[in-house]
Scaffold this motif. Structure first.
Motif, PDB file in Angstrom:
ATOM      1  N   PHE A  75      43.634  43.115  25.802  1.00  8.94           N
ATOM      2  CA  PHE A  75      42.380  43.198  25.927  1.00  8.94           C
ATOM      3  C   PHE A  75      41.605  42.380  26.955  1.00  8.94           C
ATOM      4  CE2 PHE A  75      42.109  45.529  21.502  1.00  8.94           C
ATOM      5  CZ  PHE A  75      41.693  46.545  21.967  1.00  8.94           C
ATOM      6  N   PRO A  76      41.780  41.178  26.816  1.00  6.90           N
ATOM      7  CA  PRO A  76      41.212  40.153  27.990  1.00  6.90           C
ATOM      8  C   PRO A  76      41.897  40.674  29.477  1.00  6.90           C
ATOM      9  CG  PRO A  76      42.602  39.116  26.553  1.00  6.90           C
ATOM     10  CD  PRO A  76      42.466  40.208  25.815  1.00  6.90           C
ATOM     11  N   VAL A  77      43.029  40.932  29.388  1.00  3.52           N
ATOM     12  CA  VAL A  77      43.833  41.237  30.869  1.00  3.52           C
ATOM     13  C   VAL A  77      42.897  42.419  31.405  1.00  3.52           C
ATOM     14  CG1 VAL A  77      45.985  42.119  31.989  1.00  3.52           C
ATOM     15  CG2 VAL A  77      45.858  40.076  30.218  1.00  3.52           C
ATOM     16  N   LEU A  78      42.796  43.401  30.554  1.00  2.00           N
ATOM     17  CA  LEU A  78      42.233  44.691  31.106  1.00  2.00           C
ATOM     18  C   LEU A  78      40.738  44.744  31.100  1.00  2.00           C
ATOM     19  CD1 LEU A  78      43.411  47.453  31.423  1.00  2.00           C
ATOM     20  CD2 LEU A  78      42.756  48.450  29.326  1.00  2.00           C
ATOM     21  N   GLY A  79      39.980  43.739  30.465  1.00  2.00           N
ATOM     22  CA  GLY A  79      38.966  43.224  30.464  1.00  2.00           C
ATOM     23  C   GLY A  79      38.537  42.602  31.812  1.00  2.00           C
ATOM     24  N   GLU A  80      39.367  41.917  32.217  1.00  4.22           N
ATOM     25  CA  GLU A  80      39.222  41.147  33.549  1.00  4.22           C
ATOM     26  C   GLU A  80      39.239  41.939  34.722  1.00  4.22           C
ATOM     27  OE1 GLU A  80      40.426  39.186  37.190  1.00  4.22           O
ATOM     28  OE2 GLU A  80      41.799  40.605  35.835  1.00  4.22           O
ATOM     29  N   ALA A  81      40.179  42.896  34.550  1.00  5.45           N
ATOM     30  CA  ALA A  81      40.198  44.094  35.484  1.00  5.45           C
ATOM     31  C   ALA A  81      39.097  44.973  35.647  1.00  5.45           C
ATOM     32  CB  ALA A  81      41.402  45.170  35.411  1.00  5.45           C
ATOM     33  N   ILE A  82      38.132  45.050  34.639  1.00  7.98           N
ATOM     34  CA  ILE A  82      36.886  45.677  34.664  1.00  7.98           C
ATOM     35  C   ILE A  82      35.685  44.864  35.298  1.00  7.98           C
ATOM     36  CG2 ILE A  82      35.032  46.655  33.114  1.00  7.98           C
ATOM     37  CD1 ILE A  82      37.201  47.705  31.428  1.00  7.98           C
ATOM     38  N   ALA A  83      35.795  43.613  34.700  1.00  8.41           N
ATOM     39  CA  ALA A  83      34.883  42.549  35.401  1.00  8.41           C
ATOM     40  C   ALA A  83      34.870  42.302  36.802  1.00  8.41           C
ATOM     41  CB  ALA A  83      35.118  41.335  34.739  1.00  8.41           C
ATOM     42  N   ALA A  84      36.198  42.311  37.391  1.00 15.92           N
ATOM     43  CA  ALA A  84      36.678  42.016  38.813  1.00 15.92           C
ATOM     44  C   ALA A  84      36.215  43.164  39.831  1.00 15.92           C
ATOM     45  CB  ALA A  84      38.001  41.881  38.841  1.00 15.92           C
ATOM     46  N   ALA A  85      36.290  44.458  39.234  1.00  9.97           N
ATOM     47  CA  ALA A  85      35.797  45.684  39.769  1.00  9.97           C
ATOM     48  C   ALA A  85      34.357  45.758  39.823  1.00  9.97           C
ATOM     49  CB  ALA A  85      36.628  46.901  39.265  1.00  9.97           C
ATOM     50  N   THR A  86      33.828  45.116  38.703  1.00  9.90           N
ATOM     51  CA  THR A  86      32.382  45.490  38.569  1.00  9.90           C
ATOM     52  C   THR A  86      31.665  44.429  39.638  1.00  9.90           C
ATOM     53  OG1 THR A  86      32.486  46.068  36.347  1.00  9.90           O
ATOM     54  CG2 THR A  86      30.435  45.360  37.006  1.00  9.90           C
ATOM     55  N   VAL A  87      32.087  43.214  39.596  1.00  8.34           N
ATOM     56  CA  VAL A  87      31.607  42.097  40.488  1.00  8.34           C
ATOM     57  C   VAL A  87      31.784  42.534  41.807  1.00  8.34           C
ATOM     58  CG1 VAL A  87      31.652  39.621  41.127  1.00  8.34           C
ATOM     59  CG2 VAL A  87      31.951  40.178  38.717  1.00  8.34           C
ATOM     60  N   ALA A  88      32.799  43.034  42.169  1.00  7.89           N
ATOM     61  CA  ALA A  88      33.358  43.229  43.656  1.00  7.89           C
ATOM     62  C   ALA A  88      32.145  44.475  44.026  1.00  7.89           C
ATOM     63  CB  ALA A  88      35.057  43.789  43.630  1.00  7.89           C
ATOM     64  N   VAL A  89      32.189  45.790  43.253  1.00  8.29           N
ATOM     65  CA  VAL A  89      31.301  46.682  43.575  1.00  8.29           C
ATOM     66  C   VAL A  89      29.780  46.286  43.733  1.00  8.29           C
ATOM     67  CG1 VAL A  89      30.225  49.018  42.937  1.00  8.29           C
ATOM     68  CG2 VAL A  89      32.716  48.292  42.695  1.00  8.29           C
ATOM     69  N   LYS A  90      29.245  45.342  42.645  1.00 10.68           N
ATOM     70  CA  LYS A  90      27.879  44.932  42.890  1.00 10.68           C
ATOM     71  C   LYS A  90      27.834  44.022  44.054  1.00 10.68           C
ATOM     72  CE  LYS A  90      24.843  42.052  40.139  1.00 10.68           C
ATOM     73  NZ  LYS A  90      24.498  40.963  40.828  1.00 10.68           N
ATOM     74  N   SER A  91      28.640  43.271  44.293  1.00  9.62           N
ATOM     75  CA  SER A  91      28.680  42.440  45.531  1.00  9.62           C
ATOM     76  C   SER A  91      28.572  43.080  46.829  1.00  9.62           C
ATOM     77  CB  SER A  91      29.611  41.323  45.604  1.00  9.62           C
ATOM     78  OG  SER A  91      29.539  40.482  44.677  1.00  9.62           O
ATOM     79  N   GLY A  92      29.206  44.190  47.197  1.00 11.90           N
ATOM     80  CA  GLY A  92      29.417  45.192  48.071  1.00 11.90           C
ATOM     81  C   GLY A  92      28.149  45.769  48.280  1.00 11.90           C
ATOM     82  N   VAL A  93      27.675  46.346  47.275  1.00 11.50           N
ATOM     83  CA  VAL A  93      26.454  47.026  47.416  1.00 11.50           C
ATOM     84  C   VAL A  93      25.117  46.285  47.729  1.00 11.50           C
ATOM     85  CG1 VAL A  93      24.548  48.353  46.029  1.00 11.50           C
ATOM     86  CG2 VAL A  93      27.036  48.938  45.746  1.00 11.50           C
ATOM     87  N   GLU A  94      25.055  44.910  47.144  1.00 12.97           N
ATOM     88  CA  GLU A  94      24.098  44.066  47.588  1.00 12.97           C
ATOM     89  C   GLU A  94      23.985  43.464  48.828  1.00 12.97           C
ATOM     90  OE1 GLU A  94      24.186  41.170  44.309  1.00 12.97           O
ATOM     91  OE2 GLU A  94      23.040  42.314  42.858  1.00 12.97           O
ATOM     92  N   GLU A  95      25.375  43.193  49.325  1.00 10.18           N
ATOM     93  CA  GLU A  95      25.353  42.439  50.593  1.00 10.18           C
ATOM     94  C   GLU A  95      25.477  43.507  51.845  1.00 10.18           C
ATOM     95  OE1 GLU A  95      28.795  40.009  50.326  1.00 10.18           O
ATOM     96  OE2 GLU A  95      28.070  38.913  48.501  1.00 10.18           O
ATOM     97  N   ASN A  96      25.900  44.721  51.471  1.00 13.18           N
ATOM     98  CA  ASN A  96      26.423  45.597  52.464  1.00 13.18           C
ATOM     99  C   ASN A  96      25.493  46.794  52.462  1.00 13.18           C
ATOM    100  OD1 ASN A  96      28.647  43.973  54.033  1.00 13.18           O
ATOM    101  ND2 ASN A  96      29.282  43.765  52.083  1.00 13.18           N
ATOM    102  N   ASP A  97      24.961  47.087  51.350  1.00 14.16           N
ATOM    103  CA  ASP A  97      24.204  48.538  51.205  1.00 14.16           C
ATOM    104  C   ASP A  97      25.267  49.541  51.421  1.00 14.16           C
ATOM    105  OD1 ASP A  97      22.317  50.423  50.578  1.00 14.16           O
ATOM    106  OD2 ASP A  97      21.477  50.165  52.428  1.00 14.16           O
ATOM    107  N   ALA A  98      26.528  49.617  50.635  1.00 14.56           N
ATOM    108  CA  ALA A  98      27.348  50.556  50.954  1.00 14.56           C
ATOM    109  C   ALA A  98      27.784  51.158  49.576  1.00 14.56           C
ATOM    110  CB  ALA A  98      28.696  49.808  51.541  1.00 14.56           C
TER     111      ALA A  98
END
Length: 278
Positions: A75-98
């Protein structure tokens, strides 16, 4: 009067507690921090302890308790994958408007993660583990499952950074960072326990075929992650459909009288046999 020093500027150096902040994505020659290495070590120790407890549980005849420990790690391993993807997408949208470039990656990543969860928990593996040898292979084989699941999250981060122009690699290489661990996860889960519960060639080939198609998706450019997610979701749908069709064909248990019996009212007994005995 001389300028007074800014108390807030030295707070981080002079006080024993400092605010925990993320390390910069643009940091050159970035390596794993001691905290990240300690986090990884915790998972190694957790899997080792889960393996020891699994062997004892199998030896005592109740493997379900040992298997639960692996679920608690997964559960935490898969949760880490979700969290990593969420943070990466959020940062990409905020910093690059992509947003338009990142939506296929976000959608594909979610499909992959949820398909992985379903596939892992789809079969009752506690009925399969009866000996210590089986428990040893299944337990320590989870290093590949956990590693591939964690690599999916890391791969999604790579795909996001490549999409916004921060990763100096090709689109194919970034896609492979997601598709290859996804394919490894599918094959490993199939090899460790899913294959023991499949009936017929079609059911047996569902997950290996999906893994092969996911690898092919690597070469689809910007749509590779979304395509891999769709393939993973279709593998789940195919598995559910085939299993449901098999159970529907069985049509449930039938009741048949034993020769010479007249049913309950005459003191006889009823023989409940499966559908293949009719």
């Amino acid at each position: 009067m001389p300028d007074q020093p800014d108390a807030s500027a030295g707070a981080g150096r002079d006080t024993p507690l400092r605010r925990l902040t993320a390390r910069g994505r643009d940091e050159s020659h970035r390596v794993a921090s001691p905290l990240e290495l300690f986090f990884d070590l915790c998972f190694v120790v957790a899997v080792a302890q889960a393996g020891v407890q699994l062997v004892h549980a199998v030896a005592e005849g109740h493997p379900g308790e040992g298997i639960l420990n692996y679920a608690m790690v997964f559960f935490p391993v898969l949760g880490e994958a979700i969290a990593a993807a969420t943070v990466a997408v959020k940062s990409g949208v905020e910093e690059n408007d992509a947003l338009a470039d990142l939506l296929p990656i976000a959608a594909g990543g979610l499909l992959i993660v949820f398909a992985a969860w379903w596939i892992y928990f789809a079969v009752p593996i506690h009925g399969r583990l009866r000996t210590s040898g089986q428990a040893f292979l299944w337990g320590y084989g989870h290093y590949l499952i956990f590693a591939s699941a964690a690599a999916i999250g890391a791969g999604l981060e790579v795909a996001v950074e490549q999409a916004v122009g921060k990763a100096h690699i090709s689109t194919t290489a970034a896609s492979a960072a997601v598709t290859l661990p996804t394919a490894l996860f599918l094959v490993t889960v199939w090899a460790l326990h899913s294959r023991y519960f499949k009936v017929g060639v079609v059911e047996q080939l569902t997950l290996p075929s999906a893994a092969l198609l996911v690898i092919v998706c690597t070469f689809l450019g910007d749509w590779a992650v979304l395509a891999a997610g769709l393939v993973s979701a279709l593998a789940v749908a195919a598995g559910v459909t085939l299993t449901a069709g098999r159970w529907a064909g069985s049509s449930g248990p039938k009741t048949r009288r034993r020769p010479g019996s007249q049913g309950k009212q005459d003191g006889g007994t009823l023989d409940n046999t499966g559908p293949h005995d009719s």
